[in-house]
Design an enzyme around this catalytic site. Structure first.
Site, PDB file in Angstrom:
ATOM      1  N   ASP A  29      76.685  11.172  -0.295  1.00 50.93           N
ATOM      2  CA  ASP A  29      76.153  10.967   1.054  1.00 50.93           C
ATOM      3  C   ASP A  29      74.844  11.747   1.210  1.00 50.93           C
ATOM      4  OD1 ASP A  29      77.632  10.040   3.965  1.00 50.93           O
ATOM      5  OD2 ASP A  29      75.848  11.316   4.083  1.00 50.93           O
ATOM      6  N   SER A  93      78.095   4.070  11.627  1.00 52.91           N
ATOM      7  CA  SER A  93      76.649   3.923  11.817  1.00 52.91           C
ATOM      8  C   SER A  93      76.017   2.957  10.820  1.00 52.91           C
ATOM      9  CB  SER A  93      75.958   5.289  11.728  1.00 52.91           C
ATOM     10  OG  SER A  93      76.165   5.874  10.466  1.00 52.91           O
ATOM     11  N   HIS A  98      82.657   1.352   4.178  1.00 47.30           N
ATOM     12  CA  HIS A  98      82.562   2.427   3.187  1.00 47.30           C
ATOM     13  C   HIS A  98      83.673   3.433   3.442  1.00 47.30           C
ATOM     14  CE1 HIS A  98      79.916   3.107   6.656  1.00 47.30           C
ATOM     15  NE2 HIS A  98      80.299   4.371   6.605  1.00 47.30           N
TER      16      HIS A  98
END
Ligand code: 5GP
Ligand code: ZN
Length: 112
Positions: A29, A93, A98
């Protein structure tokens, strides 16, 4: 298609990808919330969890199985959290499903 994660799958946007097979990729991330924080995504574009179909059941099993395997490989066997946010109320978002996998710090419950 104007989807950030489809562009990462295609290699059009760089990411710290560390695992790939026919169905999924995993990458770190960009704003990690734990010492280990990676995302595991299907190569297939699925917008939200509300859009899952019966045929996607095996894919979701593969994502879950692969998440724990990669978590262990990254030294998180002592504890890790898997999170999948659906829609704005849950904090989604990026609209390509995921799984977040976070580890190597103490987690709180319930989440904020
Ligand atoms: P969501 O809020 O949808 O559950 O999670 C989206 C995640 O994607 C966030 O944790 C965010 O930091 C991550 N993210 C957004 N854009 C990028 C990017 O361009 N590259 C990477 N590696 N992660 C991203
Ligand atoms: Zn996509």
């Amino acid at each position: 298609m104007d989807c950030l994660f489809c562009k990462i799958v295609a290699g059009d946007i760089p990411a710290r990808k560390f695992y790939e097979d026919e169905q999924v990729i995993a990458f770190h991330d960009i704003h990690p919330q734990a010492p280990v924080h990676f995302l595991l995504i299907p190569k297939k574009h699925i917008r939200t969890f509300n859009d899952l179909e019966e045929d996607d059941k095996a894919l979701l099993g593969h994502i879950t199985y692969t998440a724990q395997r990669l978590a262990k490989e990254l030294g998180c066997e002592g504890g890790f959290r898997m999170v999948m946010n659906c829609n704005p109320l849950a904090g989604q978002s990026v609209y390509h499903i995921h799984m977040h996998v976070l580890g190597q710090r103490q987690m709180a419950w319930p989440p904020g």
